[in-house]
Structure formats: C-alpha cells, structure tokens
Scaffold this active site. Structure first.
Site, short mmCIF file in Angstrom:
data_model
loop_
_atom_site.label_atom_id
_atom_site.label_comp_id
_atom_site.label_asym_id
_atom_site.label_seq_id
_atom_site.Cartn_x
_atom_site.Cartn_y
_atom_site.Cartn_z
N SER A 44 0.84 -1.20 0.00
CA SER A 44 0.00 0.00 0.00
C SER A 44 0.87 1.25 0.00
O SER A 44 2.05 1.19 -0.37
CB SER A 44 -0.94 -0.03 1.20
N ASN A 45 0.33 2.38 0.41
CA ASN A 45 1.08 3.65 0.44
C ASN A 45 0.66 4.45 1.66
O ASN A 45 -0.18 4.01 2.44
CB ASN A 45 0.85 4.43 -0.86
N TYR A 46 1.22 5.66 1.81
CA TYR A 46 1.01 6.43 3.04
C TYR A 46 -0.31 7.21 3.10
O TYR A 46 -0.56 7.93 4.06
CB TYR A 46 2.17 7.43 3.23
N SER A 47 -1.14 7.12 2.08
CA SER A 47 -2.37 7.92 2.07
C SER A 47 -3.26 7.57 3.27
O SER A 47 -3.52 6.39 3.54
CB SER A 47 -3.14 7.67 0.77
#
Ligand code: CTP
Length: 240
Positions: A44-47
C-alpha cells in the site's frame, strides 16, 4: 443519546438543502488501495484518506448526495453512503457503478499502479535458506481512464476531478495527467512537503482546470481545500 458530532452533522445537512450542490450526486474516493500479497499482507502507500473524507463532508454540507468509496477503516460519516473496498480493482468496480448516474467524481484515493501478480492462498513462509523474496507485480487498471471511456460512451460523471501526487516537476506532471486522464480539474499536490499531502490536516494545492485557469492556493486545512475544489466544480457544472 445522540453524539454531539452527529447533532452538528444533522444541522449542517439541514442547512445544506439550499447549498450549491443541492440535487447533485457526488462520488468521492479516499485512501490508499491495498494490494494483497497473501491472507495477512498487502502492498500500500502512506495515504490516510483525510483529504477524501474532507471532500465528502464538504460536498454533503453543500447539499450533495455523497457516496464515499474508501479503503480507510474510519466510522461512517453522517448522511454519507460509505462503500468499503481494498484493492484498485474493487475500487474500479465500485466507482464505475456509483458514477453511472453521478454528476461529479473526485478521485482523492492513492491508487496503487501495480499489484502482486498472484495472491498466495496461504501465508508466505520464510525459507530458512533464502535471504530474499521477489514479488512479481502487474499493472492495475487506471480508474480515471476507465471513467473517461464511460464518458465517451455517453454515461458517467459530468465533472471529473483528480489529484496529482508528485515529488518532482509538479506543474508539468499535473498538467500532463489532466490531459491524459481527460479531467475537468486537477489538484496538484507536492507530497514531499511536511505540511501538505499524506496524513496531515493541511494541504497546499494548485487547481488546474482543463478550461485553462490555474489557481495556486496557500497552505490551508483540508476542509478549506475541499471548499475551493467545489467552488471550481460549481462553476464547471453550471456551464454544462
Ligand atoms: N488514479 C486512478 N487509477 C490509477 C492511479 C491513479 O484513477 N490506477 C487517479 C488518482 O486517484 C488521482 C490521479 O489518478 O486522482 C493521479 O494519480 P497519481 O498517483 O498522481 O498518478 P498516476 O496515474 O499513478 O501516474 P504516475 O505513475 O505517472 O504518477
């Protein structure tokens, strides 16, 4: 007893009946997609979804019927239909269904461009004798590009808004995305700034419209950024 937050939201919704988005259907996406590796892991990512949640609340408070498609495990927002998804593919399906009849789509989600080629059925175990693990990744669909195809086929949202999360060449990259993804408006977002972008309550964006206007906004709360986006959307919507 009704929670104070809920009382405030109810009051806002009553006041919103005469808002500039009254009668409009707005679809918002929020958060980073989760691309499964095995039953217990994902890429995933930091959003954090904060920008998308602020957009959904502002749309509701300006009178819209709002659908929020999100990967984020936050309690539902009063008066907003929340659809929970994990992966980009699930988000794509939810967006295409929700936008068939919608007026506005705001894609604030950070969609992973790639996903593991295969999801392991069982938890991947480390092998005692190997030092590394290679994951084969394949391209995810571009949700905005699929929405643009729907629009050329005659259905889908009248106004499409995207975000450009950039770490370099902000304006050039954002303008290219505006054209490539056939958007009406893009919010260009330098995600390297510590007071803007992922996981903070403030943001600094430049709004670039396909019609040609460029508006560089100062550092603002995410709610204020959302208000500025809908000020622009309102103008675009009225012109159609
Ligand atoms: N987006 C999308 N589908 C994808 C990736 C992104 O719909 N598979 C949307 C995002 O929600 C955002 C916009 O496209 O509104 C731009 O996303 P961004 O991650 O900045 O750009 P990418 O399309 O991933 O392009 P690049 O890899 O060149 O940064």
């Amino acid at each position: 007893m009704v929670e104070p937050d809920e009382v405030v939201s109810m009051a806002r919704m009553v006041l919103a009946r005469t808002g500039d988005l009254a009668g409009q259907q707005v679809v918002v996406t929020a958060g980073g997609t989760r691309e499964a590796i095995d039953p217990v892991r994902f890429v995933s990512n930091y959003s954090s979804g904060k920008m998308g949640f602020a957009i959904a609340e502002v749309a509701r408070d300006r009178g819209a019927a709002v659908t929020l498609i999100t990967t984020v495990n936050r309690p539902p927002l009063f008066g907003i239909e929340k659809i929970h998804v994990n992966s980009a593919q699930q988000m794509l399906e939810a967006v295409l269904t929700a936008t068939r009849e919608a007026d506005v789509l705001v894609m604030a989600a950070a969609v992973a461009d790639f996903r593991p080629e295969a999801i392991a059925e069982q938890k991947i175990k480390k092998q005692v004798d190997t030092e590394g693990l290679t994951l084969e990744m394949v391209r995810n669909p571009d949700i905005l590009a699929e929405v643009a195809k729907q629009k050329s086929a005659g259905y889908g949202p009248r106004v499409t808004v995207g975000f450009a999360a950039e770490t370099e060449d902000l304006m050039t990259n954002a303008t290219n995305k505006l054209t490539r993804k056939k958007l009406d408006l893009i919010a260009a977002n330098d995600v390297t700034a510590t007071d803007a972008g992922f996981a903070v309550d403030t943001n600094r964006v430049t709004l670039i419209a396909a019609a040609g206007s460029v508006e560089e906004l100062p550092l603002m709360s995410k709610v204020e950024v959302a208000e500025a986006i809908f000020d622009k959307v309102s103008q675009l919507n009225l012109k159609r």
